[in-house]
Design a protein around this motif. Structure first.
Motif, short mmCIF file in Angstrom:
data_model
loop_
_atom_site.label_atom_id
_atom_site.label_comp_id
_atom_site.label_asym_id
_atom_site.label_seq_id
_atom_site.Cartn_x
_atom_site.Cartn_y
_atom_site.Cartn_z
N VAL A 391 0.84 -1.20 0.00
CA VAL A 391 0.00 0.00 0.00
C VAL A 391 0.87 1.25 0.00
N LEU A 392 0.43 2.23 -0.75
CA LEU A 392 1.01 3.58 -0.73
C LEU A 392 -0.10 4.57 -0.44
N PRO A 393 0.18 5.69 0.24
CA PRO A 393 1.47 6.12 0.77
C PRO A 393 1.97 5.21 1.89
N PRO A 394 3.28 5.29 2.20
CA PRO A 394 3.88 4.31 3.11
C PRO A 394 3.51 4.45 4.57
N ASP A 395 2.94 5.58 5.00
CA ASP A 395 2.62 5.79 6.41
C ASP A 395 1.51 4.86 6.87
N SER A 396 1.56 4.46 8.14
CA SER A 396 0.51 3.61 8.71
C SER A 396 -0.78 4.39 8.91
N MET A 397 -0.66 5.68 9.22
CA MET A 397 -1.84 6.52 9.45
C MET A 397 -2.24 7.21 8.16
N ARG A 398 -3.55 7.37 7.97
CA ARG A 398 -4.10 7.99 6.77
C ARG A 398 -4.92 9.23 7.13
N GLN A 399 -5.03 10.13 6.19
CA GLN A 399 -5.87 11.31 6.35
C GLN A 399 -6.87 11.32 5.20
N PHE A 400 -8.12 11.01 5.47
CA PHE A 400 -9.15 10.96 4.45
C PHE A 400 -10.13 12.11 4.67
N ASP A 401 -10.44 12.83 3.62
CA ASP A 401 -11.40 13.93 3.74
C ASP A 401 -12.76 13.44 4.21
N TRP A 402 -13.13 12.26 3.75
CA TRP A 402 -14.47 11.74 4.07
C TRP A 402 -14.54 11.13 5.48
N ALA A 403 -13.40 10.99 6.16
CA ALA A 403 -13.39 10.37 7.49
C ALA A 403 -13.22 11.37 8.61
N GLY A 404 -13.10 12.67 8.30
CA GLY A 404 -12.92 13.67 9.34
C GLY A 404 -11.52 14.23 9.38
N GLU A 405 -11.27 15.09 10.35
CA GLU A 405 -9.99 15.78 10.44
C GLU A 405 -8.88 14.92 11.04
N ALA A 406 -9.22 13.99 11.91
CA ALA A 406 -8.21 13.19 12.59
C ALA A 406 -7.67 12.10 11.68
#
Length: 532
Positions: A391-406
Motif C-alpha cells: 500500500v502507498l502512501p507508506p505511512d501507517s496513518m491515513r488522512q481521508f477527507d471523508w473520514a474527518g480531520e483526525a
C-alpha cells in the motif's frame, strides 16, 4: 457520549478502525512481523463480522464497555460501601464513566481498551465477593477473559484481581489466585503463542518510549495530570477543556470528590487494597515519565521486548478506577447533615460540568462515517484473489477527507482476506517511531524507486493499492476511481504453517469467555428453578 455512533456508518478515528467484514488472515491471528497488540480482538471481529456488520460490532462493543464501566462501578460500590446506597452508586458511576481517561481513549480510538476498562470493577467485585463467601466462581474468569480482548486489558484485569485478593475474607485466597492465574494465562495464549512462533518481539520497541510517556497538562505537572485521569501521550487526542488552565479546575473537582470519599472508605478493610492500587497507578506512571523512569523502562524493554506494552504509561492509570469509584461512593457519607441524594447530585454535577466536551461523541469528534463505494469494489477484487498487498502512501496513518480531520489507521488490512504489508511506523511530533515491518519496509522501498512488475512479484507482492495523495505507478492497472487505484502484480507468498496452532490458542481464550458465561447462565437457571 456515544450518540453520534448510533447513526449508520463506521468508527474510523486514529487507532479505531471498523470495516464491514474482517477475516482470519495471518495478521488477524498474530502471524505477521508486527507485535501481537490486537489479539484476540482481531480474531473476535473476524468471527463476529460473519454474523453482523463489523461496524455494528465495534460500536456495540464500545458502548457496552462504557456501560459496563458504570454498572460495574455501582456494583463495586454496593459491595464495599453499601451504606452509601443508590446515591453513592450514582457518584461511582459518574467517576467511572465521565472522566478524562475515557475521553482521551475515545479520541485515540482505543475502543477495545475501554472494554477492558469496563471489566475492571466487575473483576474487583467478583474477587471481593469470593473472599467474603457471597459470590460465585464463574464471573471471575469471564471478566478476565473479556478484559483480555487486548493484552493491556488482560494485564489490567489480572492486576486488579490479584490486588483484590488481599482484602480480608473467610478463606479461598489461594484458590482465587489460582483461578485468576489460570484464566489469565489461557486468555493470554493468543498473543503469547503468536509472539513465540512469529518472532515479532525480536525487534525491541524501545525507540518509541519517550514519545509514549505520560504528558503534563497546562497548569499541572505529570503527577497532577495522571491523578486527574488525564495525561495521554498524544496531545491531539485530548478534549478541548483539558488544553487550557481549566484542566486545573477539572482535576481539583475530581480529586475533591475522591479525597472526600477516601476519608470515609479507608476504614473499610475491603477498600484498602484498591485505594493503595489507585495511588500506585498514579505515582508509578508519573515516575515512568521522568528521565530516570524513561531510562529504566527503556532498559527493561530492551532486555525483555515483550514488555513493550509498558511504554504507553498513562493507560495504566485505569488501575485507579476501582479505588476512585468506591471513594466517589463514599463521598456522600462525609456530610452527615446533608442528605445523601443532595451530596450525590452536587458531586455528579461538578464532575460533569468540568468536562462538558465529553458529551455527544467528545464534542462531535467521534462519529460514524461512510466509506466511498470504491473501497468495497477494491476489497472485493482483492478478496477474489487474495495475494499479498502493498500500500502507498507508506505511512501507517491515513488522512481521508471523508473520514474527518483526525488521522486513522489504514482500514484495508481489516477489510481483505489477503496479507497487507505494513511497516507499523508512526510519526509522533515530527519523530518517526519505527515499527516491526522489515519486509514491508523493503517492499515500500521497491515501490518508491519504481521497481518493475517482475521485481515486485519476486518479492511476494500480489497487489499494489495506492490510496489518496499518491502518484500513479507504471504497473498493470486493475481498478481506479477518484480515491483508490489498484494494480495487479501477481506475486504470492505461502500461508503460515502455524495457523492451526494460533486458531487453537484463540479457541482456548474463547472457551474461557463463553464457557464461564454458560456456567453462569446454567447456575442462574438452576437457582431460579423452584424446588419440589
Amino acid at each position: 457520549m456515544t450518540a453520534p455512533l448510533l447513526a449508520p456508518g463506521y468508527l474510523l478515528l486514529r487507532d479505531a478502525v471498523s470495516t464491514p467484514r474482517s477475516y482470519l488472515t495471518d495478521a488477524a491471528l498474530g502471524l505477521s512481523e508486527a507485535a501481537p497488540r490486537a489479539l484476540p480482538q482481531d480474531f473476535a471481529l473476524a468471527l463476529a463480522s460473519h454474523v453482523l456488520d463489523g461496524g455494528v460490532v465495534v460500536k456495540a462493543l464500545l458502548v457496552a464497555g462504557l456501560w459496563l464501566a458504570g454498572w460495574g462501578a455501582a456494583r463495586l460500590a454496593a459491595t464495599v460501601v453499601p451504606d452509601a446506597g443508590v446515591a453513592g452508586q450514582c457518584v461511582a458511576v459518574t467517576v467511572a464513566v465521565w472522566n478524562p481517561y475515557v475521553a482521551e481513549r475515545l479520541l485515540q480510538g482505543h475502543w477495545s481498551l475501554l472494554v477492558g476498562y469496563g471489566a475492571l470493577p466487575w473483576v474487583a467485585t467478583a474477587v471481593l465477593r469470593l473472599r467474603d463467601g457471597s459470590g460465585r466462581w464463574w464471573p471471575l474468569p469471564f471478566w478476565i477473559a473479556l478484559a483480555g480482548l487486548t493484552p493491556t486489558g488482560l494485564l489490567l484485569a489480572a492486576t486488579v484481581a490479584l490486588v483484590s485478593v488481599c482484602a480480608p475474607g473467610t478463606g479461598r485466597r489461594l484458590t482465587v489466585v489460582a483461578v485468576t492465574l489460570v484464566a489469565a494465562v489461557v486468555s493470554a495464549l493468543p498473543w503469547l503463542v503468536a509472539a513465540a512462533v512469529s518472532g515479532s518481539l525480536a525487534a525491541s520497541p524501545a525507540a518509541g518510549i519517550p514519545a509514549f510517556a505520560a504528558r503534563a497538562e497546562p497548569g499541572l505537572g505529570t503527577l497532577g495530570s495522571l491523578a486527574g485521569f488525564g495525561g495521554i501521550w498524544n496531545a491531539d487526542a485530548v478534549p478541548g477543556s483539558r488544553t487550557s488552565g481549566f484542566a486545573v479546575v477539572a482535576t481539583l473537582a475530581l480529586l475533591a470528590v475522591v479525597a472526600a470519599g477516601v476519608s470515609v472508605v479507608w476504614r473499610r478493610r475491603a477498600a484498602v487494597p484498591l485505594l493503595v492500587l489507585a495511588a500506585a497507578a498514579v505515582v508509578l506512571p508519573a515516575a515512568m515519565a521522568t528521565g530516570p523512569g524513561l531510562a529504566a523502562v527503556e532498559q527493561t524493554v530492551r532486555a525483555l521486548p515483550g514488555l513493550g506494552v509498558l511504554r504507553d504509561g498513562q493507560k495504566w492509570v485505569a488501575l485507579a478506577l476501582p479505588g476512585y469509584a468506591i471513594a466517589g461512593a463514599g463521598a456522600v457519607l462525609v456530610w452527615r447533615r446533608v442528605p445523601a441524594v443532595a451530596a450525590a447530585a452536587v458531586c455528579c454535577a461538578a464532575l460533569i460540568a468540568v468536562l462538558p466536551d465529553l458529551a455527544f461523541g467528545v464534542g462531535g469528534k467521534m462519529r460514524a462515517v461512510q466509506y466511498p463505494p470504491g473501497w468495497a469494489a477494491a476489497a472485493a477484487m482483492i478478496n477474489a484473489d487474495p495475494r499479498p498487498v502493498a500500500v502507498l502512501p507508506p505511512d501507517s496513518m491515513r488522512q481521508f477527507d471523508w473520514a474527518g480531520e483526525a488521522p486513522v489507521l489504514d482500514p484495508l488490512p481489516r477489510w481483505v482476506r489477503a496479507e497487507v504489508l505494513s511497516t507499523g511506523d508512526l510519526v509522533i511530533g515530527g519523530t518517526t517511531v519505527p515499527g516491526e515491518g522489515v519486509r514491508a519496509r523493503a517492499v515500500q522501498e521497491l515501490l518508491l524507486r519504481g521497481a518493475p512488475v517482475s521485481e515486485l512479484a519476486a518479492a511476494g507482492v500480489g497487489w499494489v493499492v495506492v490510496e489518496s495523495g499518491s502518484a500513479a505507478l507504471d504497473l498493470p492497472l486493475a481498478y481506479r476511481d477518484e480515491g483508490l487505484t489498484v494494480y495487479r502484480v501477481g506475486g504470492e507468498r505461502p500461508v503460515s504453517p502455524h495457523r492451526g496452532l494460533l486458531i487453537a490458542a484463540h479457541g482456548a481464550w474463547l472457551a474461557v469467555l463463553v464457557g464461564s458465561l454458560l456456567a453462569g447462565v446454567i447456575g442462574l437457571r438452576r437457582g431460579a428453578t423452584p424446588r419440589r
